[in-house]
Motif scaffolding. Structure first.
Motif, PDB file in Angstrom:
ATOM      1  N   SER A 115       0.824  -1.199   0.000  1.00 52.00           N
ATOM      2  CA  SER A 115       0.000   0.000   0.000  1.00 52.00           C
ATOM      3  C   SER A 115       0.870   1.266   0.000  1.00 52.00           C
ATOM      4  N   GLU A 116       0.714   2.140   0.984  1.00 52.15           N
ATOM      5  CA  GLU A 116       1.511   3.362   1.005  1.00 52.15           C
ATOM      6  C   GLU A 116       3.003   3.063   1.055  1.00 52.15           C
ATOM      7  N   GLY A 117       3.370   2.005   1.743  1.00 54.82           N
ATOM      8  CA  GLY A 117       4.770   1.609   1.801  1.00 54.82           C
ATOM      9  C   GLY A 117       5.325   1.260   0.432  1.00 54.82           C
ATOM     10  N   ALA A 118       4.486   0.697  -0.440  1.00 57.35           N
ATOM     11  CA  ALA A 118       4.934   0.367  -1.790  1.00 57.35           C
ATOM     12  C   ALA A 118       5.150   1.621  -2.614  1.00 57.35           C
ATOM     13  N   ALA A 119       4.304   2.636  -2.432  1.00 54.91           N
ATOM     14  CA  ALA A 119       4.494   3.894  -3.151  1.00 54.91           C
ATOM     15  C   ALA A 119       5.826   4.536  -2.759  1.00 54.91           C
ATOM     16  N   VAL A 120       6.170   4.468  -1.480  1.00 59.24           N
ATOM     17  CA  VAL A 120       7.440   5.014  -1.005  1.00 59.24           C
ATOM     18  C   VAL A 120       8.602   4.186  -1.549  1.00 59.24           C
ATOM     19  N   ALA A 121       8.445   2.869  -1.564  1.00 64.94           N
ATOM     20  CA  ALA A 121       9.497   1.998  -2.091  1.00 64.94           C
ATOM     21  C   ALA A 121       9.773   2.300  -3.555  1.00 64.94           C
ATOM     22  N   LEU A 122       8.708   2.467  -4.358  1.00 65.55           N
ATOM     23  CA  LEU A 122       8.884   2.781  -5.772  1.00 65.55           C
ATOM     24  C   LEU A 122       9.611   4.104  -5.950  1.00 65.55           C
ATOM     25  N   GLU A 123       9.253   5.087  -5.160  1.00 60.34           N
ATOM     26  CA  GLU A 123       9.917   6.389  -5.250  1.00 60.34           C
ATOM     27  C   GLU A 123      11.405   6.259  -4.946  1.00 60.34           C
ATOM     28  N   ALA A 124      11.737   5.502  -3.908  1.00 60.97           N
ATOM     29  CA  ALA A 124      13.142   5.356  -3.516  1.00 60.97           C
ATOM     30  C   ALA A 124      13.972   4.682  -4.601  1.00 60.97           C
ATOM     31  N   VAL A 125      13.489   3.558  -5.119  1.00 57.18           N
ATOM     32  CA  VAL A 125      14.293   2.822  -6.098  1.00 57.18           C
ATOM     33  C   VAL A 125      14.279   3.500  -7.461  1.00 57.18           C
ATOM     34  N   SER A 126      13.268   4.335  -7.731  1.00 54.84           N
ATOM     35  CA  SER A 126      13.191   5.026  -9.015  1.00 54.84           C
ATOM     36  C   SER A 126      14.158   6.207  -9.095  1.00 54.84           C
ATOM     37  N   THR A 127      14.443   6.811  -7.966  1.00 59.43           N
ATOM     38  CA  THR A 127      15.231   8.043  -7.971  1.00 59.43           C
ATOM     39  C   THR A 127      16.673   7.848  -7.529  1.00 59.43           C
ATOM     40  N   VAL A 128      17.005   6.711  -6.941  1.00 64.23           N
ATOM     41  CA  VAL A 128      18.377   6.466  -6.474  1.00 64.23           C
ATOM     42  C   VAL A 128      18.938   5.266  -7.223  1.00 64.23           C
ATOM     43  N   PRO A 129      19.799   5.481  -8.213  1.00 60.67           N
ATOM     44  CA  PRO A 129      20.361   4.361  -8.979  1.00 60.67           C
ATOM     45  C   PRO A 129      21.119   3.383  -8.087  1.00 60.67           C
ATOM     46  N   ARG A 130      20.927   2.110  -8.389  1.00 62.42           N
ATOM     47  CA  ARG A 130      21.633   1.014  -7.704  1.00 62.42           C
ATOM     48  C   ARG A 130      21.302   0.910  -6.219  1.00 62.42           C
ATOM     49  N   LEU A 131      20.204   1.522  -5.794  1.00 60.85           N
ATOM     50  CA  LEU A 131      19.801   1.375  -4.395  1.00 60.85           C
ATOM     51  C   LEU A 131      19.392  -0.060  -4.103  1.00 60.85           C
ATOM     52  N   ALA A 132      18.691  -0.687  -5.052  1.00 61.07           N
ATOM     53  CA  ALA A 132      18.201  -2.048  -4.845  1.00 61.07           C
ATOM     54  C   ALA A 132      18.191  -2.797  -6.169  1.00 61.07           C
ATOM     55  N   GLY A 133      18.335  -4.102  -6.088  1.00 54.67           N
ATOM     56  CA  GLY A 133      18.237  -4.934  -7.274  1.00 54.67           C
ATOM     57  C   GLY A 133      16.815  -5.345  -7.576  1.00 54.67           C
ATOM     58  N   ARG A 134      15.967  -5.363  -6.532  1.00 50.28           N
ATOM     59  CA  ARG A 134      14.564  -5.743  -6.684  1.00 50.28           C
ATOM     60  C   ARG A 134      13.675  -4.817  -5.870  1.00 50.28           C
ATOM     61  N   THR A 152      18.966  -0.905 -13.277  1.00 46.25           N
ATOM     62  CA  THR A 152      19.611  -1.773 -12.296  1.00 46.25           C
ATOM     63  C   THR A 152      18.622  -2.374 -11.308  1.00 46.25           C
ATOM     64  N   VAL A 153      17.326  -2.094 -11.478  1.00 47.34           N
ATOM     65  CA  VAL A 153      16.324  -2.635 -10.555  1.00 47.34           C
ATOM     66  C   VAL A 153      15.235  -3.359 -11.336  1.00 47.34           C
ATOM     67  N   THR A 154      14.809  -4.502 -10.810  1.00 44.77           N
ATOM     68  CA  THR A 154      13.680  -5.245 -11.352  1.00 44.77           C
ATOM     69  C   THR A 154      12.476  -5.013 -10.455  1.00 44.77           C
ATOM     70  N   LEU A 155      11.354  -4.620 -11.060  1.00 44.41           N
ATOM     71  CA  LEU A 155      10.147  -4.297 -10.305  1.00 44.41           C
ATOM     72  C   LEU A 155       9.109  -5.391 -10.479  1.00 44.41           C
ATOM     73  N   HIS A 156       8.547  -5.840  -9.376  1.00 42.51           N
ATOM     74  CA  HIS A 156       7.478  -6.830  -9.396  1.00 42.51           C
ATOM     75  C   HIS A 156       6.225  -6.196  -8.784  1.00 42.51           C
ATOM     76  N   LEU A 157       5.211  -5.962  -9.593  1.00 41.57           N
ATOM     77  CA  LEU A 157       3.941  -5.418  -9.128  1.00 41.57           C
ATOM     78  C   LEU A 157       3.007  -6.584  -8.817  1.00 41.57           C
ATOM     79  N   LEU A 158       2.414  -6.578  -7.632  1.00 44.99           N
ATOM     80  CA  LEU A 158       1.518  -7.652  -7.197  1.00 44.99           C
ATOM     81  C   LEU A 158       0.238  -7.015  -6.674  1.00 44.99           C
ATOM     82  N   HIS A 159      -0.912  -7.453  -7.219  1.00 48.24           N
ATOM     83  CA  HIS A 159      -2.150  -6.722  -6.954  1.00 48.24           C
ATOM     84  C   HIS A 159      -3.345  -7.665  -6.888  1.00 48.24           C
TER      85      HIS A 159
END
Length: 249
Positions: A115-134, A152-159
């Motif tokens: 939920s809201e935590g996922a929106a924050v996670a997407l923002e973090a990995v989208s704006t900081v290169p190499r922060l996370a691999g997944r 450098t990041v693979t995104l898995h959307l689950l809904h």
């Protein structure tokens, strides 16, 4: 913080004792919640990746056990975008600290949010290169469509297909946008599932981690996006069979 905010509790942590962590999972709860909300997800990750460190931070804002990742409980659409951006930047700094603390790099890191935590996670990995691999993003109402995404990041959307709080149609929009950006992205929709961390979605998240090889690992992929969208019944998640051997990347 407002007068109703209480001091932020320390994160919950699961750290291997017999060897340095092989991976780092940062798992974020949703709005008006706390790490107890994601315990089933954490248990599944711990079982599948026993050599990993798992950190479950509390949202920075809120009272008692109802924590949020943004300071306002009733933001306008514009404010929500700005607040999620601020939360993502703050989270990225924390993740970098935990990586240094536990001796892991971005490729060994997965950021997981509901939920809201996922929106924050997407923002973090989208704006900081190499922060996370997944990044595993469950059932979220995204603040806005991404403007860019590191390769450098693979995104898995689950809904959940029956989610009325964060409709699955928005997940389709985000998936399409990431595909336009040539991002490495998958989308899984579980039928008859609402706004919840359903066992079927948790199971599928682990399957994705164990079976989906990032496109950056394929020499001949040439940055082509993973356009798979899987829709399946959530009535009997055990019917999908046992997961394959453990791997994160």
């Amino acid at each position: 913080m407002s007068d109703s905010d209480t001091q932020r509790p320390d994160p919950l942590s699961i750290i291997p004792t017999d060897a340095p962590p092989a991976q780092l999972f940062v798992v974020l709860h949703g709005e008006s919640a706390n790490p107890a909300q994601v315990l089933q997800l954490v248990a599944a990750l711990r079982q599948a990746f026993p050599s990993s460190a798992i950190i479950q931070p509390y949202g920075p804002f809120g009272a008692a056990e109802k924590r949020r990742w943004i300071v306002s409980s009733t933001p306008t659409a514009h404010q929500y975008v700005e607040l999620i951006a601020q939360a993502g930047a703050a989270l990225a700094q924390e993740i970098t600290h935990w990586q240094q603390q536990h001796g892991v790099n971005g490729e060994q890191t997965a950021v997981v949010g509901f939920s809201e935590g996922a929106a924050v996670a997407l923002e973090a990995v989208s704006t900081v290169p190499r922060l996370a691999g997944r990044a595993l993003l469950f059932s979220t109402r995204f603040a806005s469509l991404p403007e860019g995404i590191p390769h450098t990041v693979t995104l898995h959307l689950l809904h959940g297909g029956a989610d009325t709080i964060a409709p699955a149609s928005q997940a389709h929009q985000v998936h399409a946008r990431l595909a336009e950006l040539e991002g490495d992205v998958t989308l899984d929709i579980a039928s008859n599932v609402g706004h919840e961390l359903h066992a079927a979605l948790i199971h599928q998240a682990v399957v994705r981690l164990q079976t989906c090889i990032p496109l950056r690992s394929w020499e001949d992929a040439q940055g082509a996006p993973d356009l798979r969208i899987d829709e399946y019944s959530a009535n009997a998640p055990e019917d999908v069979g046992e997961p394959p051997p453990k791997t994160l990347h």
